[in-house]
Design a protein around this motif. Structure first.
Motif, PDB file in Angstrom:
ATOM      1  N   TYR A  10       0.657  -1.255  -0.485  1.00 60.39           N
ATOM      2  CA  TYR A  10      -0.045  -0.301  -0.013  1.00 60.39           C
ATOM      3  C   TYR A  10       0.812   1.207  -0.480  1.00 60.39           C
ATOM      4  N   ALA A  11       0.477   2.151  -0.486  1.00 61.39           N
ATOM      5  CA  ALA A  11       1.143   3.514  -0.763  1.00 61.39           C
ATOM      6  C   ALA A  11       1.190   4.602   0.391  1.00 61.39           C
ATOM      7  N   ILE A  12      -0.834   4.402   0.654  1.00 60.84           N
ATOM      8  CA  ILE A  12      -0.673   5.161   2.236  1.00 60.84           C
ATOM      9  C   ILE A  12      -0.854   4.587   3.367  1.00 60.84           C
ATOM     10  N   THR A  13       0.093   4.597   4.056  1.00 62.30           N
ATOM     11  CA  THR A  13       0.126   3.570   5.322  1.00 62.30           C
ATOM     12  C   THR A  13      -0.227   4.219   6.630  1.00 62.30           C
ATOM     13  N   ASP A  14       0.138   5.712   6.665  1.00 59.45           N
ATOM     14  CA  ASP A  14       0.369   6.446   8.005  1.00 59.45           C
ATOM     15  C   ASP A  14      -1.020   7.411   7.482  1.00 59.45           C
ATOM     16  N   PRO A  15      -1.901   7.939   8.809  1.00 59.05           N
ATOM     17  CA  PRO A  15      -3.176   9.079   9.061  1.00 59.05           C
ATOM     18  C   PRO A  15      -2.140   9.981   8.185  1.00 59.05           C
ATOM     19  N   SER A  16      -1.212  10.680   8.559  1.00 56.50           N
ATOM     20  CA  SER A  16      -0.222  11.804   7.968  1.00 56.50           C
ATOM     21  C   SER A  16      -0.661  11.889   6.544  1.00 56.50           C
ATOM     22  N   GLN A  17      -1.180  10.682   6.289  1.00 57.98           N
ATOM     23  CA  GLN A  17      -0.596  10.838   4.146  1.00 57.98           C
ATOM     24  C   GLN A  17      -2.333  11.060   3.983  1.00 57.98           C
ATOM     25  N   ALA A  18      -3.257  10.969   5.165  1.00 58.07           N
ATOM     26  CA  ALA A  18      -4.978  10.717   4.509  1.00 58.07           C
ATOM     27  C   ALA A  18      -5.829  10.405   5.702  1.00 58.07           C
ATOM     28  N   ASP A  19      -6.071  11.432   5.883  1.00 58.12           N
ATOM     29  CA  ASP A  19      -7.047  11.618   7.845  1.00 58.12           C
ATOM     30  C   ASP A  19      -8.369  11.558   7.087  1.00 58.12           C
ATOM     31  N   LEU A  20      -9.127  10.072   7.210  1.00 56.50           N
ATOM     32  CA  LEU A  20      -9.990   9.359   6.830  1.00 56.50           C
ATOM     33  C   LEU A  20     -11.599   9.582   7.611  1.00 56.50           C
ATOM     34  N   ARG A  21     -10.701   9.867   9.454  1.00 57.24           N
ATOM     35  CA  ARG A  21     -12.053   9.756   9.792  1.00 57.24           C
ATOM     36  C   ARG A  21     -13.335  10.711   9.761  1.00 57.24           C
ATOM     37  N   GLY A  22     -14.144  10.171  10.330  1.00 60.86           N
ATOM     38  CA  GLY A  22     -15.373  10.699   9.334  1.00 60.86           C
ATOM     39  C   GLY A  22     -15.821  10.443   8.146  1.00 60.86           C
ATOM     40  N   ASN A  23     -14.631  10.103   7.315  1.00 60.90           N
ATOM     41  CA  ASN A  23     -15.012  10.234   6.056  1.00 60.90           C
ATOM     42  C   ASN A  23     -16.284   9.577   5.690  1.00 60.90           C
ATOM     43  N   PRO A  24     -17.368  10.247   4.757  1.00 56.78           N
ATOM     44  CA  PRO A  24     -18.885   9.034   3.895  1.00 56.78           C
ATOM     45  C   PRO A  24     -18.592   8.101   3.540  1.00 56.78           C
ATOM     46  N   SER A  25     -18.894   7.239   3.492  1.00 59.49           N
ATOM     47  CA  SER A  25     -18.433   5.675   2.817  1.00 59.49           C
ATOM     48  C   SER A  25     -18.427   6.504   1.340  1.00 59.49           C
ATOM     49  N   SER A  26     -17.587   4.922   0.317  1.00 61.67           N
ATOM     50  CA  SER A  26     -17.398   5.888  -0.309  1.00 61.67           C
ATOM     51  C   SER A  26     -16.643   7.453  -0.549  1.00 61.67           C
ATOM     52  N   GLY A  27     -16.520   7.726   0.376  1.00 65.41           N
ATOM     53  CA  GLY A  27     -15.825   8.788   0.398  1.00 65.41           C
ATOM     54  C   GLY A  27     -14.019   8.430   0.574  1.00 65.41           C
ATOM     55  N   GLY A  28     -13.040   9.415   1.018  1.00 65.45           N
ATOM     56  CA  GLY A  28     -11.521   9.024   0.921  1.00 65.45           C
ATOM     57  C   GLY A  28     -10.360   9.042  -0.358  1.00 65.45           C
ATOM     58  N   ILE A  29      -9.888   7.642  -0.277  1.00 72.58           N
ATOM     59  CA  ILE A  29      -8.845   7.851  -1.005  1.00 72.58           C
ATOM     60  C   ILE A  29      -9.516   7.336  -2.872  1.00 72.58           C
ATOM     61  N   TRP A  30      -9.458   8.595  -3.381  1.00 76.41           N
ATOM     62  CA  TRP A  30     -10.103   8.431  -4.908  1.00 76.41           C
ATOM     63  C   TRP A  30      -8.883   8.210  -5.887  1.00 76.41           C
ATOM     64  N   ALA A  31      -9.333   7.404  -7.106  1.00 84.34           N
ATOM     65  CA  ALA A  31      -8.082   8.048  -8.471  1.00 84.34           C
ATOM     66  C   ALA A  31      -6.644   7.886  -7.965  1.00 84.34           C
ATOM     67  N   PRO A  32      -6.110   7.006  -7.636  1.00 84.47           N
ATOM     68  CA  PRO A  32      -4.919   7.515  -7.722  1.00 84.47           C
ATOM     69  C   PRO A  32      -4.264   7.463  -8.667  1.00 84.47           C
ATOM     70  N   ASP A  33      -3.141   8.442  -9.929  1.00 78.81           N
ATOM     71  CA  ASP A  33      -2.982   8.167 -10.124  1.00 78.81           C
ATOM     72  C   ASP A  33      -0.842   7.479 -10.206  1.00 78.81           C
ATOM     73  N   LEU A  34      -0.386   6.356 -10.563  1.00 77.36           N
ATOM     74  CA  LEU A  34       0.521   6.109 -10.392  1.00 77.36           C
ATOM     75  C   LEU A  34       1.252   6.328 -12.313  1.00 77.36           C
ATOM     76  N   SER A  35       2.751   7.394 -11.231  1.00 83.88           N
ATOM     77  CA  SER A  35       3.633   7.628 -13.116  1.00 83.88           C
ATOM     78  C   SER A  35       4.931   6.963 -12.233  1.00 83.88           C
ATOM     79  N   TYR A  36       5.970   7.489 -13.472  1.00 86.07           N
ATOM     80  CA  TYR A  36       7.588   7.503 -13.129  1.00 86.07           C
ATOM     81  C   TYR A  36       8.335   7.952 -13.800  1.00 86.07           C
ATOM     82  N   ALA A  37       9.134   8.542 -13.212  1.00 82.41           N
ATOM     83  CA  ALA A  37       9.527  10.063 -14.320  1.00 82.41           C
ATOM     84  C   ALA A  37      10.569  10.267 -13.400  1.00 82.41           C
ATOM     85  N   ASP A  38      11.970  10.628 -14.078  1.00 82.91           N
ATOM     86  CA  ASP A  38      13.237  10.857 -13.529  1.00 82.91           C
ATOM     87  C   ASP A  38      13.682  10.305 -11.866  1.00 82.91           C
TER      88      ASP A  38
END
Length: 545
Positions: A53-81
């Motif tokens: 997983y990429a998001i493993t610490d609450p400092s990266q995303a505070d989801l407490r209280g987020n509604p169902s189906s809220g939270g982490i949407w559509a991550p975009d992974l890329s590689y450069a440099d």
């Protein structure tokens, strides 16, 4: 060798696929489930292994209280440099006029992390991606949200340059590059530069059975410079292939193999419907949620991409010609069965919690048991002791053994099938104050309408006995069973409709329908006294037909 779709079964939507050297990676959405952003890797596009997983610490995303189906949407992974880049949205609103949220950027030298402390970018709209141009400049590409009631809520695709020194956006550079088509609901944008053209891939039509992927292109990144692919057909979509086993295809990403072949990863759904009812929704119920499929792509003489086999996509796709021979075993689907004796002091990668990491407030694990401390109810968006895993097959059995000694009916612990805070069921041990005894009850929340099925017929638990609980899921329906010795099982006379745990059923009320069904273990004690349940093991066994 063939690619068998879906390559990632059960709740793996919005795939962002890239290739780095000889390895392919897919990042997928996780919404309110923790940890965030699941990442898989493959050498051949047919066989995929979970890598973390990429998001493993609450400092990266505070989801407490987020509604169902809220939270982490559509991550975009890329590689450069020489590094991996990840853009993701943390959505605080799902329904309504406004879609409050924040887009973040993080990066890592390895796909396994550690990931940098996220940089807050903006919130012009969700589904943002990062485009790395060949001149070294970088741009955030995103859907644009319009809250005004007299405008369409989707207001085209916006491009904004990123200052690579400060990692901040330059809002003065923002411009709309494409307004979308008449299908509307334009989202999930990704840009690729190929043979001097900028190709823009976007999802349209909403993530239902009308979902599709559309392509536009331009020689520049100027405002409104993109032209839509000619013809009336989408690049990918199932609205006119109602009998295809894969539905809802769209929202995904493009990749080129080392040998020069092209493939497209997209979300999809596999609906079923009862034989006694007409096809609904309009095509059925997707209890496994939105999954990931891969299609092969070819290019026509005018430089436009097309799905091999037609825009409806195929359940089986020819694998890359340069796929490693070691993987040429037919690509049969993987059995995702799981057995956990809870010996390790951390939860395994198949387990997820809601909104926050598993920790002391929720319980502990190790030494042969999972101990859950009762917190809020299964409706709770803040403090909930639930550990669960995805449904990844239409037919499976799951069971556990629980030791629980409640002193009030407000304390409950057991086995749950869960979609969202509004839609779930469980078989659980609780206290019956009339009989002065522990009992087993089955209850369901159907769009927040709560039903206790056994009531006065709740099953009495013998003094000192442990309780084994099992669920049998059979595509259309599911049931619960109990045992007091782990050998002799007794069915509980309640048959539940599986569609209540589907995207499509929840969609009818437009109340957060982006995830998929989970099965797992839970303990609640809304009295606030923290009754503790101990689970000795968990077994999830997929069945083949």
């Amino acid at each position: 060798m063939q690619i068998h779709n879906p390559v990632l079964p059960g709740f793996h939507p919005d795939p962002s696929m890239i290739r780095v050297g000889d390895t392919y990676y897919i990042a997928s959405s996780t919404f309110e489930w923790w940890p965030g952003v699941r990442i898989h890797e493959s050498k051949d596009l047919a066989h995929w292994d979970f890598t973390g997983y990429a998001i493993t610490d609450p400092s990266q995303a505070d989801l407490r209280g987020n509604p169902s189906s809220g939270g982490i949407w559509a991550p975009d992974l890329s590689y450069a440099d020489g590094r991996f880049w990840l853009v993701y949205s943390d959505m605080k609103m799902v329904t309504g006029i406004f879609k409050d949220g924040t887009n973040y950027l993080t990066w890592a030298d390895s796909i396994h992390g550690p990931w940098a402390e996220p940089v807050k970018l903006n919130y012009v709209g969700f589904d943002a991606s990062l485009f790395h141009d060949d001149d070294g400049r970088k741009y955030l590409v995103q859907q644009t949200w319009d809250h005004r009631e007299y405008h369409h809520r989707f207001d085209g695709i916006t491009l904004t340059e990123l200052d690579t020194e400060t990692m901040r956006l330059k809002p003065e550079t923002a411009r709309t590059i494409w307004a979308g088509t008449d299908v509307k609901l334009t989202e999930g944008p990704h840009i690729y530069k190929i043979n001097g053209w900028y190709y823009l891939f976007c999802a349209e039509g909403g993530t239902t059975f009308l979902h599709q992927e559309t392509v536009a292109r331009s020689r520049t990144l100027d405002a409104l410079s993109f032209e839509t692919m000619p013809g009336d057909e989408p690049f990918l979509g199932n609205y006119d292939t109602p009998r295809s086993p894969l539905q809802k295809q769209g929202h995904g990403s493009l990749v080129q193999t080392p040998a020069g072949e092209w493939y497209y990863a997209s979300l999809c759904g596999r609906p079923w419907h009862h034989e006694t009812e007409s096809v609904v929704g309009p095509r059925g119920w997707c209890t496994l949620g939105r999954e990931t499929s891969i299609q092969k792509v070819e290019w026509d003489a005018d430089g436009w991409p097309h799905i091999v086999g037609g825009h409806g996509g195929l359940p089986e796709v020819e694998a890359p010609i340069d796929a490693p021979a070691v993987s040429a075993d037919g690509g049969e689907p993987t059995d995702h069965s799981q057995h956990d004796e809870f010996e390790a002091d951390t939860l395994g990668p198949d387990w997820n919690t809601l909104r926050v990491p598993f920790g002391p407030a929720m319980g502990s694990v190790g030494g042969g048991s999972l101990r859950l401390i009762g917190q809020g109810s299964l409706h709770n968006l803040f403090d909930l002791s639930l550990v669960a895993r995805r449904w990844q097959a239409f037919d499976f059995d799951a069971e556990t053994r629980v030791r629980f000694d409640p002193k009030t009916y407000q304390a409950m612990a057991g086995l749950t099938n869960y979609y969202s805070d509004a839609n779930w069921s469980w078989a659980f041990v609780t206290w019956d104050e009339q009989r002065r005894s522990r009992v087993i009850e089955v209850a369901q929340s159907d769009r927040n309408a709560y039903t206790s099925f056994l009531r006065d017929d709740a099953i009495a638990v013998p003094d000192g006995a442990d309780v084994w609980l099992r669920t049998r899921v059979r595509t259309f329906t599911y049931t619960y069973e109990y045992s007091f010795d782990g050998v002799s099982w007794t069915p509980i006379p309640v048959t539940l409709d599986a569609k209540i745990l589907s995207d499509d059923y929840v969609f009818e009320k437009l109340d957060g329908y982006f995830t998929g069904a989970f099965v797992g273990l839970a303990c609640t004690d809304y009295s606030g006294y923290g009754a503790v349940a101990e689970f000795d093991y968990f077994d999830y066994r997929e069945l083949t037909k």
